[in-house]
Design an enzyme around this catalytic site. Sequence first.
Site, PDB file in Angstrom:
ATOM      1  N   TYR A  97       0.796  -1.232   0.000  1.00 26.80           N
ATOM      2  CA  TYR A  97       0.000   0.000   0.000  1.00 26.80           C
ATOM      3  C   TYR A  97       0.831   1.286   0.000  1.00 26.80           C
ATOM      4  O   TYR A  97       0.430   2.259  -0.649  1.00 26.80           O
ATOM      5  CB  TYR A  97      -0.985  -0.017   1.170  1.00 26.80           C
ATOM      6  CG  TYR A  97      -2.231  -0.813   0.863  1.00 26.80           C
ATOM      7  CD1 TYR A  97      -3.367  -0.195   0.350  1.00 26.80           C
ATOM      8  CD2 TYR A  97      -2.278  -2.188   1.063  1.00 26.80           C
ATOM      9  CE1 TYR A  97      -4.508  -0.925   0.055  1.00 26.80           C
ATOM     10  CE2 TYR A  97      -3.413  -2.928   0.762  1.00 26.80           C
ATOM     11  CZ  TYR A  97      -4.529  -2.296   0.260  1.00 26.80           C
ATOM     12  OH  TYR A  97      -5.664  -3.023  -0.051  1.00 26.80           O
ATOM     13  N   GLU A 139      -9.267  -7.467   3.723  1.00 25.26           N
ATOM     14  CA  GLU A 139      -8.437  -8.477   3.059  1.00 25.26           C
ATOM     15  C   GLU A 139      -7.861  -9.457   4.072  1.00 25.26           C
ATOM     16  O   GLU A 139      -7.771 -10.664   3.802  1.00 25.26           O
ATOM     17  CB  GLU A 139      -7.339  -7.783   2.258  1.00 25.26           C
ATOM     18  CG  GLU A 139      -7.897  -7.072   1.019  1.00 25.26           C
ATOM     19  CD  GLU A 139      -7.030  -5.934   0.521  1.00 25.26           C
ATOM     20  OE1 GLU A 139      -5.831  -5.872   0.898  1.00 25.26           O
ATOM     21  OE2 GLU A 139      -7.539  -5.086  -0.228  1.00 25.26           O
ATOM     22  N   TYR A 192     -13.916 -16.639  -9.025  1.00 29.77           N
ATOM     23  CA  TYR A 192     -12.874 -16.812 -10.035  1.00 29.77           C
ATOM     24  C   TYR A 192     -11.566 -17.229  -9.374  1.00 29.77           C
ATOM     25  O   TYR A 192     -11.403 -17.133  -8.147  1.00 29.77           O
ATOM     26  CB  TYR A 192     -12.655 -15.514 -10.830  1.00 29.77           C
ATOM     27  CG  TYR A 192     -12.357 -14.298  -9.976  1.00 29.77           C
ATOM     28  CD1 TYR A 192     -11.084 -14.055  -9.467  1.00 29.77           C
ATOM     29  CD2 TYR A 192     -13.365 -13.379  -9.667  1.00 29.77           C
ATOM     30  CE1 TYR A 192     -10.819 -12.952  -8.684  1.00 29.77           C
ATOM     31  CE2 TYR A 192     -13.110 -12.265  -8.870  1.00 29.77           C
ATOM     32  CZ  TYR A 192     -11.838 -12.056  -8.387  1.00 29.77           C
ATOM     33  OH  TYR A 192     -11.579 -10.962  -7.599  1.00 29.77           O
ATOM     34  N   ARG A 207      -3.756 -12.944 -14.336  1.00 30.54           N
ATOM     35  CA  ARG A 207      -5.071 -12.993 -14.958  1.00 30.54           C
ATOM     36  C   ARG A 207      -6.075 -13.608 -13.989  1.00 30.54           C
ATOM     37  O   ARG A 207      -5.715 -14.428 -13.132  1.00 30.54           O
ATOM     38  CB  ARG A 207      -5.056 -13.841 -16.246  1.00 30.54           C
ATOM     39  CG  ARG A 207      -4.280 -13.247 -17.414  1.00 30.54           C
ATOM     40  CD  ARG A 207      -4.888 -11.951 -17.918  1.00 30.54           C
ATOM     41  NE  ARG A 207      -4.211 -11.495 -19.112  1.00 30.54           N
ATOM     42  CZ  ARG A 207      -3.088 -10.764 -19.123  1.00 30.54           C
ATOM     43  NH1 ARG A 207      -2.514 -10.452 -17.969  1.00 30.54           N
ATOM     44  NH2 ARG A 207      -2.545 -10.378 -20.256  1.00 30.54           N
ATOM     45  N   ASN A 208      -7.359 -13.227 -14.161  1.00 31.26           N
ATOM     46  CA  ASN A 208      -8.462 -13.838 -13.422  1.00 31.26           C
ATOM     47  C   ASN A 208      -9.351 -14.582 -14.412  1.00 31.26           C
ATOM     48  O   ASN A 208      -9.670 -14.052 -15.480  1.00 31.26           O
ATOM     49  CB  ASN A 208      -9.320 -12.780 -12.719  1.00 31.26           C
ATOM     50  CG  ASN A 208      -8.534 -11.937 -11.745  1.00 31.26           C
ATOM     51  OD1 ASN A 208      -7.600 -12.412 -11.116  1.00 31.26           O
ATOM     52  ND2 ASN A 208      -8.920 -10.681 -11.616  1.00 31.26           N
ATOM     53  N   GLY A 273     -19.072 -14.953 -21.192  1.00 32.04           N
ATOM     54  CA  GLY A 273     -19.654 -14.516 -19.926  1.00 32.04           C
ATOM     55  C   GLY A 273     -20.492 -15.573 -19.243  1.00 32.04           C
ATOM     56  O   GLY A 273     -20.879 -15.414 -18.081  1.00 32.04           O
ATOM     57  N   PRO A 276     -19.321 -18.208 -15.207  1.00 31.02           N
ATOM     58  CA  PRO A 276     -19.756 -18.341 -13.809  1.00 31.02           C
ATOM     59  C   PRO A 276     -21.119 -19.000 -13.683  1.00 31.02           C
ATOM     60  O   PRO A 276     -21.410 -19.636 -12.667  1.00 31.02           O
ATOM     61  CB  PRO A 276     -19.778 -16.891 -13.312  1.00 31.02           C
ATOM     62  CG  PRO A 276     -19.877 -16.049 -14.534  1.00 31.02           C
ATOM     63  CD  PRO A 276     -19.140 -16.801 -15.600  1.00 31.02           C
TER      64      PRO A 276
END
Length: 402
Positions: A97, A139, A192, A207-208, A273, A276
């Site tokens: 951060y 997180e 994901y 990548r996701n 798409g 999911p």
Amino acid sequence: MASPLDDRTRAIISACVPALEAHGLAITTEMYRRLLANPDIRDLFNLSHQRDGEQPRALALAVLAYARNIDNLGALSGMVERIAEKHVGLNILPQHYPYVADALLGAIAQVLGDAATPEILDAWGKAYWFLAEILIGREEQIYEAHAAAPGGWVGWRAFRVQSRVQQAQGIVSFTLVPEDGKPVMRHVPGQYLSFRLDVPGHGSERRNYSISSAPNPHHYRISVRRIEGGVVSDWLDDTVREGAIVQVSAPAGEFTLASPPPSSLVFLSAGVGLTPFMSMLGALEESGARVPVRYIHGTRTPATEAFGAYVRDLAAAGKLTADIFYSREAPKGEGAPVGVTRHEGRITSQWLSQQVDADATWYICGPDGFMRDMVAALKAAGVPQERIRYEFFGSAADAVLA
């Protein structure tokens, strides 16, 4: 817990809205230029989203939304959750951060010049760390949950490609199993996986990809569309075969099927798409949930229709009704299967407005323009905001739709 921002700081941030409307993209572009020059943090980013300008645009919208809602930050809770989930997928840690703080404040100073007074920079420093502390706290909770979950893990874990299947023209599915032979965390349908990939000639890439398999303790499946000129998608399609090893972080994401599921569901997608929704449909089927499901999908031709046989089987069994749109070439010489209606052309806002079930929960996934049109059509038709869920493929959710 983050200390509340004082009135003066909030007033200064709010007063910066016109400047962000005019210069926000320039600020975020400069911020990323500074970050990417630093090898300690550069590899955390999807460089393709930098080259096409997507990530700076997405961040500019998010920063603008933050400033506009500085007196009502509860309105941004959904956006904050999406960011936290993406950060966890990419293994962002508290020590990262300060790099972002330095780059953001430096970019504001450079782009705004003399207008970036010490008071403004001080206010943005406070505002940044206020939001950073919220994200770091959330997180940490997600990381702890992943570590405690059966089969869960934190950080990168080696997975082996167990199988590779040509799902449709231009779409390949990869089934992944952990190299250590241990169980995997059962994902929530709709989540994901994030990948750290070493692509020859390009170095480390992130990548996701949505999980397209039903939750289970043994494996994950992703289904990837080849994008001509896409650094990672081309490499996966051309090179990655059974036995390849990839680095994966634990499932993440908040675009998920509620438990218990809503009383009525519509899955609305275009192109890849649908991934999911394959996970969600699989979970519903395995649980035996008796929930009315309508599946609406747009594709180019029968050859590009991924998971078409699976959807037709579910329709024939009475587990869903389907509307499939073919924008370039519809099936020829055969009648539509039981429970399936075929259409020529694209899914339009006009058609959708005539199909609205205001009591259903709508899940939408596909290209950004498609989702904007579909969300706008549903809202105009009276579907409440809380019954419209959507997922973006890009670097961040569009704050305009948040």
